[in-house]
Design a protein around this motif. Structure first.
Motif, PDB file in Angstrom:
ATOM      1  N   GLY A  70       0.706  -1.303   0.099  1.00 30.28           N
ATOM      2  CA  GLY A  70       0.026   0.182  -0.033  1.00 30.28           C
ATOM      3  C   GLY A  70       0.766   1.313  -0.194  1.00 30.28           C
ATOM      4  N   PRO A  71       0.489   2.272   0.758  1.00 34.11           N
ATOM      5  CA  PRO A  71       1.194   3.486   0.813  1.00 34.11           C
ATOM      6  C   PRO A  71       2.415   3.340   1.742  1.00 34.11           C
ATOM      7  CG  PRO A  71      -0.798   3.694   2.003  1.00 34.11           C
ATOM      8  CD  PRO A  71      -1.041   2.605   1.474  1.00 34.11           C
ATOM      9  N   GLY A  72       2.912   2.235   2.033  1.00 32.35           N
ATOM     10  CA  GLY A  72       4.341   2.155   2.440  1.00 32.35           C
ATOM     11  C   GLY A  72       4.537   2.660   4.022  1.00 32.35           C
ATOM     12  N   ARG A  73       3.563   2.489   4.821  1.00 31.29           N
ATOM     13  CA  ARG A  73       3.807   3.160   6.421  1.00 31.29           C
ATOM     14  C   ARG A  73       4.700   2.164   6.840  1.00 31.29           C
ATOM     15  NH1 ARG A  73      -0.613   0.037   6.880  1.00 31.29           N
ATOM     16  NH2 ARG A  73      -1.310  -1.098   8.675  1.00 31.29           N
ATOM     17  N   LEU A  74       4.677   0.844   6.616  1.00 31.82           N
ATOM     18  CA  LEU A  74       5.263  -0.340   7.363  1.00 31.82           C
ATOM     19  C   LEU A  74       6.739  -0.284   6.787  1.00 31.82           C
ATOM     20  CD1 LEU A  74       2.739  -3.149   7.757  1.00 31.82           C
ATOM     21  CD2 LEU A  74       3.324  -1.341   9.489  1.00 31.82           C
ATOM     22  N   VAL A  75       6.949  -0.107   5.551  1.00 29.89           N
ATOM     23  CA  VAL A  75       8.295  -0.028   4.935  1.00 29.89           C
ATOM     24  C   VAL A  75       9.105   1.234   5.386  1.00 29.89           C
ATOM     25  CG1 VAL A  75       9.413   0.254   2.381  1.00 29.89           C
ATOM     26  CG2 VAL A  75       7.363  -1.055   2.758  1.00 29.89           C
ATOM     27  N   ALA A  76       8.347   2.278   5.426  1.00 36.86           N
ATOM     28  CA  ALA A  76       9.091   3.453   5.783  1.00 36.86           C
ATOM     29  C   ALA A  76       9.513   3.326   7.332  1.00 36.86           C
ATOM     30  CB  ALA A  76       7.901   4.632   5.766  1.00 36.86           C
ATOM     31  N   GLU A  77       8.670   2.725   7.994  1.00 40.58           N
ATOM     32  CA  GLU A  77       9.166   2.618   9.513  1.00 40.58           C
ATOM     33  C   GLU A  77      10.359   1.682   9.635  1.00 40.58           C
ATOM     34  OE1 GLU A  77       9.158   2.372  13.690  1.00 40.58           O
ATOM     35  OE2 GLU A  77       8.103   3.953  12.408  1.00 40.58           O
ATOM     36  N   ALA A  94       0.384   3.413  -4.919  1.00 38.94           N
ATOM     37  CA  ALA A  94       1.074   2.920  -3.659  1.00 38.94           C
ATOM     38  C   ALA A  94       2.747   2.923  -3.707  1.00 38.94           C
ATOM     39  CB  ALA A  94       0.356   1.231  -3.596  1.00 38.94           C
ATOM     40  N   VAL A  95       3.323   2.405  -4.972  1.00 37.34           N
ATOM     41  CA  VAL A  95       4.609   2.350  -5.014  1.00 37.34           C
ATOM     42  C   VAL A  95       5.302   3.596  -4.730  1.00 37.34           C
ATOM     43  CG1 VAL A  95       6.552   1.764  -6.707  1.00 37.34           C
ATOM     44  CG2 VAL A  95       4.680  -0.071  -6.230  1.00 37.34           C
ATOM     45  N   SER A  96       4.512   4.664  -5.497  1.00 40.36           N
ATOM     46  CA  SER A  96       5.266   6.097  -5.636  1.00 40.36           C
ATOM     47  C   SER A  96       5.083   6.502  -4.231  1.00 40.36           C
ATOM     48  CB  SER A  96       4.299   6.614  -6.631  1.00 40.36           C
ATOM     49  OG  SER A  96       4.315   6.186  -7.935  1.00 40.36           O
ATOM     50  N   ARG A  97       4.013   6.297  -3.291  1.00 43.97           N
ATOM     51  CA  ARG A  97       3.888   6.825  -2.265  1.00 43.97           C
ATOM     52  C   ARG A  97       4.753   6.141  -1.062  1.00 43.97           C
ATOM     53  NH1 ARG A  97      -0.928   9.725   0.692  1.00 43.97           N
ATOM     54  NH2 ARG A  97      -0.241   9.831   2.759  1.00 43.97           N
ATOM     55  N   THR A  98       5.133   4.972  -1.485  1.00 47.08           N
ATOM     56  CA  THR A  98       6.047   4.106  -0.348  1.00 47.08           C
ATOM     57  C   THR A  98       7.481   4.844  -0.687  1.00 47.08           C
ATOM     58  OG1 THR A  98       4.803   2.072  -0.424  1.00 47.08           O
ATOM     59  CG2 THR A  98       7.383   2.035  -0.075  1.00 47.08           C
ATOM     60  N   GLN A 104      11.667   1.182   0.055  1.00 44.73           N
ATOM     61  CA  GLN A 104      12.078   0.943  -1.427  1.00 44.73           C
ATOM     62  C   GLN A 104      10.736  -0.075  -1.712  1.00 44.73           C
ATOM     63  OE1 GLN A 104      15.843  -0.983  -2.488  1.00 44.73           O
ATOM     64  NE2 GLN A 104      16.455  -0.547  -0.273  1.00 44.73           N
ATOM     65  N   ALA A 105      10.210   0.159  -2.937  1.00 41.74           N
ATOM     66  CA  ALA A 105       9.093  -0.452  -3.500  1.00 41.74           C
ATOM     67  C   ALA A 105       9.062  -0.897  -4.876  1.00 41.74           C
ATOM     68  CB  ALA A 105       7.813   0.055  -3.253  1.00 41.74           C
ATOM     69  N   LEU A 106       8.498  -1.907  -5.368  1.00 40.91           N
ATOM     70  CA  LEU A 106       8.564  -2.578  -6.629  1.00 40.91           C
ATOM     71  C   LEU A 106       6.953  -2.858  -6.802  1.00 40.91           C
ATOM     72  CD1 LEU A 106      10.047  -4.009  -8.718  1.00 40.91           C
ATOM     73  CD2 LEU A 106      10.085  -6.241  -7.507  1.00 40.91           C
ATOM     74  N   ARG A 107       6.849  -2.354  -8.322  1.00 41.89           N
ATOM     75  CA  ARG A 107       5.477  -2.492  -8.714  1.00 41.89           C
ATOM     76  C   ARG A 107       5.328  -4.095  -9.596  1.00 41.89           C
ATOM     77  NH1 ARG A 107       1.815   0.704 -13.349  1.00 41.89           N
ATOM     78  NH2 ARG A 107       0.021  -0.168 -12.661  1.00 41.89           N
ATOM     79  N   ARG A 108       4.803  -4.876  -8.840  1.00 34.52           N
ATOM     80  CA  ARG A 108       4.556  -6.138  -9.252  1.00 34.52           C
ATOM     81  C   ARG A 108       3.613  -7.052  -8.470  1.00 34.52           C
ATOM     82  NH1 ARG A 108      10.533  -8.720 -10.437  1.00 34.52           N
ATOM     83  NH2 ARG A 108      10.533  -6.495 -11.394  1.00 34.52           N
ATOM     84  N   SER A 109       3.093  -7.967  -9.050  1.00 33.08           N
ATOM     85  CA  SER A 109       2.222  -8.742  -8.273  1.00 33.08           C
ATOM     86  C   SER A 109       3.220  -9.884  -7.452  1.00 33.08           C
ATOM     87  CB  SER A 109       1.596  -9.611  -9.400  1.00 33.08           C
ATOM     88  OG  SER A 109       0.875 -10.959  -8.709  1.00 33.08           O
ATOM     89  N   VAL A 110       2.811 -10.359  -6.222  1.00 32.19           N
ATOM     90  CA  VAL A 110       3.553 -11.283  -5.439  1.00 32.19           C
ATOM     91  C   VAL A 110       3.732 -12.680  -6.238  1.00 32.19           C
ATOM     92  CG1 VAL A 110       1.423 -12.227  -4.242  1.00 32.19           C
ATOM     93  CG2 VAL A 110       3.819 -12.284  -3.355  1.00 32.19           C
ATOM     94  N   PHE A 111       2.724 -12.871  -7.312  1.00 30.53           N
ATOM     95  CA  PHE A 111       3.002 -14.032  -8.017  1.00 30.53           C
ATOM     96  C   PHE A 111       3.850 -14.103  -9.153  1.00 30.53           C
ATOM     97  CE2 PHE A 111      -0.985 -14.329  -5.769  1.00 30.53           C
ATOM     98  CZ  PHE A 111      -0.877 -15.469  -5.044  1.00 30.53           C
TER      99      PHE A 111
END
Length: 252
Positions: A70-77, A94-98, A104-111
């Motif tokens: 999502g918007p990356g609150r956990l990644v940022a923390e 979501a990736v842009s906001r993260t 760091q974030a990657l636009r991709r499906s987990v699959f």
């Protein structure tokens, strides 16, 4: 590689979701195929990590992959704590906001193929993301492929004791839904524990924080990374480059 369940992409094309993440405000809902609305906590997701979030992050081990960040609150923390962490989400907003929050974030499906498969110390499925793809069993299998042996999966479950597979659309009040319906799942703690036991996971912990519920799981063996019968390789134009032995997060 596990084949992605159908209908994972429409979430990314749901314009109300992207707009809500850009502004940090709702209201926003998942409208079920029976017409009922499930509220999405946009304001909480777009705020900083709260006490319940931080308690989850305190349990994380090694490098962390946040699935459906999502918007990356956990990644940022986690990044602010100096931890190795990567967010993955199908939404460009979501990736842009993260990334804008310092993660760091990657636009991709987990699959799809991801950096560091089989070497992540912890994988997070927060904010109901155990519902991704509408098939929790397939998602658990995929989590086993991503984790290192003995790694930790932390999933946030539904508050209610539910176990259902539904089709939903992202909607805002008074407006027509945008995008095709997609598969989703709602899974409470009892249902997830039953499913996990049958899929070769053991329960490491379960707890509640206010009205939120969490489960920590570990694979019993490395067998969860084996290919399921009749699986088909996922082809992506964004295949990750070879990663280093020290960290799963690679240059993309």
């Amino acid at each position: 590689m596990t084949t992605a369940p159908a209908d994972t992409a429409p979430w990314a094309a749901a314009d109300p979701y992207s707009a809500a993440l850009r502004t940090g405000r709702g209201p926003l809902f998942l409208r079920r195929d029976d017409g009922r609305l499930l509220p999405l906590e946009v304001e909480r997701w777009c705020a900083g990590a709260d006490k319940a979030d931080r308690a989850v992050l305190d349990r994380c081990e090694g490098a962390v992959l946040d699935v459906g960040c999502g918007p990356g609150r956990l990644v940022a923390e986690l990044a602010a704590r100096g931890r190795t962490v990567l967010g993955v989400d199908v939404s460009e907003a979501a990736v842009s906001r993260t990334i804008g929050s310092g993660g760091q974030a990657l636009r991709r499906s987990v699959f799809e193929p991801l950096p560091g498969e089989g070497r992540w110390g912890t994988v997070l499925l927060m904010d109901g993301n155990i519902g991704i793809g509408g098939d929790p069993a397939a998602l658990l299998h995929r989590m086993g492929q991503l984790l290192r042996p003995g790694g930790l999966l932390i999933a946030e479950t539904a508050q209610a004791d539910v176990d259902e597979r539904i089709r939903v659309q992202v909607v805002t009040p008074g407006r027509e839904a945008v995008g095709a319906p997609f598969a989703w799942a709602r899974t409470g703690t009892p249902a997830l524990l039953r499913l996990a036991r049958g899929a070769g996971w053991r329960t490491a912990a379960q707890w509640a924080a206010g009205d939120r519920r969490f489960v920590a799981l570990r694979p019993r063996s490395t067998s969860s990374r084996a290919e399921p019968p009749n699986s088909t390789a996922v082809i992506s134009s964004q295949r990750p480059r070879k990663t280093s032995a020290e960290t799963p997060v690679a240059e993309r």
